[in-house]
Design a protein around this motif. Structure first.
Motif, PDB file in Angstrom:
ATOM      1  N   ASP A 151       0.828  -1.518   0.354  1.00  0.00           N
ATOM      2  CA  ASP A 151       0.054   0.055  -0.135  1.00  0.00           C
ATOM      3  C   ASP A 151       0.780   1.222  -0.071  1.00  0.00           C
ATOM      4  OD1 ASP A 151      -2.305  -1.506  -0.090  1.00  0.00           O
ATOM      5  OD2 ASP A 151      -2.576  -1.646   2.351  1.00  0.00           O
ATOM      6  N   LEU A 152       2.241   0.799   1.025  1.00  0.00           N
ATOM      7  CA  LEU A 152       2.773   2.663   0.765  1.00  0.00           C
ATOM      8  C   LEU A 152       3.979   2.514  -0.268  1.00  0.00           C
ATOM      9  CD1 LEU A 152       3.392   2.735   4.913  1.00  0.00           C
ATOM     10  CD2 LEU A 152       1.765   3.644   3.115  1.00  0.00           C
ATOM     11  N   ASN A 153       4.002   1.845  -0.759  1.00  0.00           N
ATOM     12  CA  ASN A 153       4.500   1.338  -2.559  1.00  0.00           C
ATOM     13  C   ASN A 153       3.568   2.717  -3.128  1.00  0.00           C
ATOM     14  OD1 ASN A 153       7.298   1.345  -2.334  1.00  0.00           O
ATOM     15  ND2 ASN A 153       6.453  -0.848  -1.336  1.00  0.00           N
ATOM     16  N   ILE A 154       2.497   2.357  -3.131  1.00  0.00           N
ATOM     17  CA  ILE A 154       1.840   3.050  -4.573  1.00  0.00           C
ATOM     18  C   ILE A 154       1.746   4.709  -3.899  1.00  0.00           C
ATOM     19  CG2 ILE A 154      -0.813   3.390  -4.921  1.00  0.00           C
ATOM     20  CD1 ILE A 154      -1.004   0.239  -4.252  1.00  0.00           C
ATOM     21  N   MET A 156       3.847   6.251  -2.209  1.00  0.00           N
ATOM     22  CA  MET A 156       5.334   6.483  -2.342  1.00  0.00           C
ATOM     23  C   MET A 156       4.872   7.623  -4.069  1.00  0.00           C
ATOM     24  SD  MET A 156       7.884   4.904  -0.177  1.00  0.00           S
ATOM     25  CE  MET A 156       8.314   3.259  -0.764  1.00  0.00           C
ATOM     26  N   LEU A 157       4.544   6.250  -4.767  1.00  0.00           N
ATOM     27  CA  LEU A 157       4.968   7.153  -6.295  1.00  0.00           C
ATOM     28  C   LEU A 157       3.518   7.980  -6.470  1.00  0.00           C
ATOM     29  CD1 LEU A 157       4.550   3.141  -7.986  1.00  0.00           C
ATOM     30  CD2 LEU A 157       6.526   4.879  -7.656  1.00  0.00           C
ATOM     31  N   MET A 158       2.832   8.305  -5.438  1.00  0.00           N
ATOM     32  CA  MET A 158       1.854   9.728  -5.840  1.00  0.00           C
ATOM     33  C   MET A 158       2.284  10.253  -5.560  1.00  0.00           C
ATOM     34  SD  MET A 158      -1.276   8.279  -3.567  1.00  0.00           S
ATOM     35  CE  MET A 158      -2.796   6.701  -4.616  1.00  0.00           C
ATOM     36  N   ASP A 159       1.626  11.573  -6.805  1.00  0.00           N
ATOM     37  CA  ASP A 159       2.535  13.347  -6.878  1.00  0.00           C
ATOM     38  C   ASP A 159       1.722  13.925  -5.916  1.00  0.00           C
ATOM     39  OD1 ASP A 159       3.745  15.477  -7.363  1.00  0.00           O
ATOM     40  OD2 ASP A 159       3.497  15.586  -9.484  1.00  0.00           O
TER      41      ASP A 159
END
Length: 199
Positions: A151-154, A156-159
C-alpha cells in the motif's frame, strides 16, 4: 537377560579369582558390589540425562529471551511512527479535497519525502527485526508488513502536487497502513504477555 549377564560376570570373576588364588567372598559381598556398580551406572545415566535436559532448556530460554527482545524492538519502531491523528478520525470517510500541505501532513510520520529519496518510515528497521525471527514467528507479522509495503509503495509513487490526485485512495491507503501497524502492535502485545511468564 539381566540375570544371564550377572551369571556370566560371576563365572568370569570366579575363574579370575581362582587363577589369582583369591577368595570369592560371600553372596552378600557380591550383591553389595553389584549394587554399588549399578548405582554408579544409574547415577552417571541420570547425570547425563539431566545435563542434556538442562542444555535443551537453556537453549529454549535463550530463544524466548531473544524473541522478547525482538518484540520490544518492534514496539520501539512502532513508537517512532507519529501518524497524523486525523487519519484516525476526520479522514475516515469521503474527503473531497486536500491541499498539498494537508496531503503532506496526512502522510507525515508514515512516508518521508525529500529531494533525494522517498521511504516508508521505520519499515526497513522493523522488517529486519521480523525476518531474523524463527519462521513460525515471522508468520504472525509478515502478512501485515506485506500489506503495508504494498500500500505505501503505491502512496510513494503518488505526486502530492498533482491536482488530479485521487485523494480518497491516497487517504485510504494511509489509513489501511495505520490499521495494519495497529494490528502488529496488538500481536506484539499478545506475544509479550504470552512469553513474559518465562522471564
Amino acid at each position: 537377560m539381566f540375570i544371564f549377564l550377572v551369571a556370566i560376570c560371576a563365572i568370569i570373576s570366579s575363574i579370575f579369582l581362582k587363577a589369582l588364588n583369591l577368595e570369592a567372598g560371600s553372596l552378600a559381598d557380591w550383591v553389595g558390589a553389584l549394587g554399588t556398580i549399578l548405582s554408579v551406572g544409574v547415577a552417571i545415566l541420570v547425570a547425563r540425562k539431566t545435563t542434556k535436559n538442562n542444555m535443551v532448556q537453556a537453549r529454549i530460554d535463550k530463544s524466548i529471551e531473544l524473541y522478547i527482545e525482538d518484540l520490544r524492538a518492534i514496539v520501539g519502531c512502532l513508537s517512532e511512527l507519529e501518524h497524523n491523528s486525523l487519519l484516525d478520525t476526520i479522514y475516515r470517510g469521503d474527503v473531497l479535497e486536500l491541499s498539498v500541505k494537508e496531503r503532506q501532513e496526512a502522510e507525515r510520520g508514515i512516508i518521508e519525502r525529500n529531494e533525494n529519496y522517498v521511504e516508508i518510515v521505520g519499515y526497513h528497521k522493523m522488517s529486519t527485526i521480523i525476518y531474523r525471527m524463527p519462521e513460525r514467528k515471522q508468520k504472525l507479522f509478515k502478512p501485515f508488513m506485506d500489506e503495508i509495503s504494498k500500500d505505501l509503495n503505491i502512496v510513494m509513487l503518488m505526486d502530492l502536487k498533482d491536482e488530479k490526485l485521487d485523494v480518497n485512495r491516497f487517504l485510504n491507503l494511509l489509513i489501511k497502513s495505520v490499521d495494519n501497524y495497529s494490528m502488529i502492535r496488538d500481536e506484539v502485545s499478545s506475544e509479550i504477555t504470552k512469553y513474559s511468564v518465562f522471564e
